[in-house]
Design an enzyme around this catalytic site. Structure first.
Site: not given
Ligand code: GLU
Length: 487
Positions: A256-258, A260
């Site tokens: 997930s973007k959270r 990295g």
């Protein structure tokens, strides 16, 4: 059967690292088998339109060195195929399914569908379109259906999924997959705005484009039973399927973007070599041999096989990516590296150095960093005189006697026949021995005067690259400041 595969991204605005893995595996598979790999932009969801998304996708793919067949820049007549340019085609095929009884019209409003879901939720059953009670051509009958058409009532076209029985297909990576028809929804094929859904457009295109193998991420596995039904409903031969393992964060949750960056362009921007990045991506879920990790694109093509792709999710480990990059940094040709480094040096404000010098600096420092982009920071002193001197290092290594110790050594350097590292080493060695000291007693002070920092490459090698004049100047500046008590 000749191999034809496709990468079919939806233009979300950037190329996801998982998308790159899918594109890469398709590309490797096609090249391995001497087949074709095409690019198809799946932009049927016009509500999600993103400006320049297609250009961004293509630029990240070409940065990674993935080439598509049948694309305009190869002078072909078509491609990348763009679904939004093919809407009439999907409508025609939806009509065909209605006519052969495998799809039907449904007129339910959003409120009616919400009420249905609410009823199902209360009853504790999984939400699913209930064909037997909702407003569709079966419950309404032909006359009412016709009247609604005449009144221009909005409608969708749904796939008529068999209510009983198993849906089976085989997956090259997962083996036999079996789902119960009962658990599959009557998927919408054509939306009320007349646009196809992903499912219809995807299957129609894979058929028309004669795709032999559908290679895509595991997140599409739940769609495949619906696709299989569509192939059967059209009477078309199914392609072979291969669903690639999920990409995971280090904590084994879905990437997930959270945690990295997930955009390929971010990694390009951070300065990773495309060769290293592609190599790293290629090994997310596949490795041809246990004893090796570094592969060129040509080798990846040579060794690639879908049968060796794992089922288990693959961890996207940026530490491994750094390591991979460092391996390329150590192995690539120095002149090539200098060319790649030039814009990075310019950006850091270190312009005006020729490629020969840059190559020497990279040769000196490449064992100590993972990325070329780190060199202007780690080794700034190779491009400018020290602006400051590491205080802790001064305190630790500059003793009261040091100044008088290094001054004669600087004199000896001035008279050195050349500044090759062996020469300055030998001069220093002879000098410290004459003083009854050890090499380390002067190495730290030398490093301090030359670089201002406590870490770096071998001292004499560093001096060789900087050259005699520059080094003597730096010694003098330091000695002068020290004598004036400025340090
Ligand atoms: N458009 C889908 C995506 O965005 C493609 C899935 C497939 O390859 O069938 O990934």
């Amino acid at each position: 059967m000749s191999v034809r595969v496709r990468f079919a991204p939806s233009p979300t605005g950037y190329l996801h690292v998982g998308g790159l893995r899918t594109a890469l595996y398709n590309y490797l598979f096609a090249r391995h088998h001497g087949g074709k790999c095409i690019l198809r932009i799946e932009d049927t969801d016009r509500t999600r339109f993103v400006e320049n998304a297609q250009e961004n996708l293509i630029s990240s793919l070409s940065w990674a060195g993935i080439e598509f067949d049948e694309s305009p820049d190869k002078g072909g007549d078509f491609g990348p195929y763009i679904q939004s340019e093919r809407f009439d085609l999907y409508r025609k095929y939806a009509q065909e399914l209605i006519e052969n009884g495998n799809a039907y019209y449904a007129f339910d409003t959003a409120e009616e569908l919400d009420a249905m879901r609410e009823r199902q939720q209360k009853a504790g059953v999984a939400p699913k379109y209930d064909r037997s009670v909702m407003r569709n051509q079966y419950t309404l009958g032909p006359e009412e259906t016709e009247n609604l058409f005449k009144a221009n009532a909005p409608f969708v076209v749904r796939l008529k999924v068999p209510l009983t029985g198993e849906i089976r297909f085989s997956d090259i990576i997962r083996g036999e997959v079996v789902v119960n028809g009962r658990d599959v929804d009557d998927q919408i094929l054509l939306k009320s705005d007349g646009f196809p859904t992903y499912h219809l457009a995807n299957v129609v295109d894979d058929h028309l484009m004669q795709i032999s193998h559908v290679i895509r991420g595991e997140e599409w596995l739940p769609s495949t039973p619906k696709h299989v039904l569509l192939y059967d409903a059209f009477g078309w031969e199914r392609p072979k399927f291969a669903h690639l393992p999920l990409l995971l964060n280090k904590d084994k949750t879905k990437l997930s973007k959270r945690q990295g960056s997930v955009a390929v362009e971010d990694y390009a921007g951070k300065g990773y070599f495309k060769e290293a990045f592609v190599n790293f991506i290629a090994l997310l879920g596949w490795n041809p041999t246990a004893d090796r990790e570094i592969f060129s694109m040509q080798e990846l093509i040579e060794f690639f096989s879908l049968e060796k792709v794992n089922k288990a999710g693959a961890v996207f480990d940026t530490q491994k990516l750094d390591w991979m990059n460092s391996q390329y940094l150590r192995a690539l040709d120095l002149n090539d590296l200098a060319v790649r480094f030039k814009p990075l040096a310019d950006e850091a404000g270190f312009s005006g150095f020729d490629n020969d010098y840059l190559a020497k600096v990279i040769g000196l420092l490449r064992e100590r960093v993972n990325l070329l982009i780190e060199i202007p920071v780690f080794g700034n002193y190779m491009f400018e005189k020290p602006k400051e001197y590491d205080e802790a290092y001064v305190l630790k290594h500059w003793k009261d006697t040091t100044l008088e110790l290094v001054k004669p050594l600087v004199e000896l350097f001035k008279n050195a026949p050349n500044f090759e590292h062996q020469t300055t080493h030998d001069i220093t060695m002879a000098y410290v021995e004459s003083q009854g000291l050890k090499l380390k007693d002067v190495i730290h002070p030398l490093r301090l005067m030359i670089t201002g920092k406590s870490v770096g490459a071998g001292m004499f090698e560093t001096m060789e690259v900087l050259g005699k004049d520059e080094c003597i100047e730096r010694f003098n500046i330091f000695i002068d400041k020290k004598e004036k008590g400025e340090i």
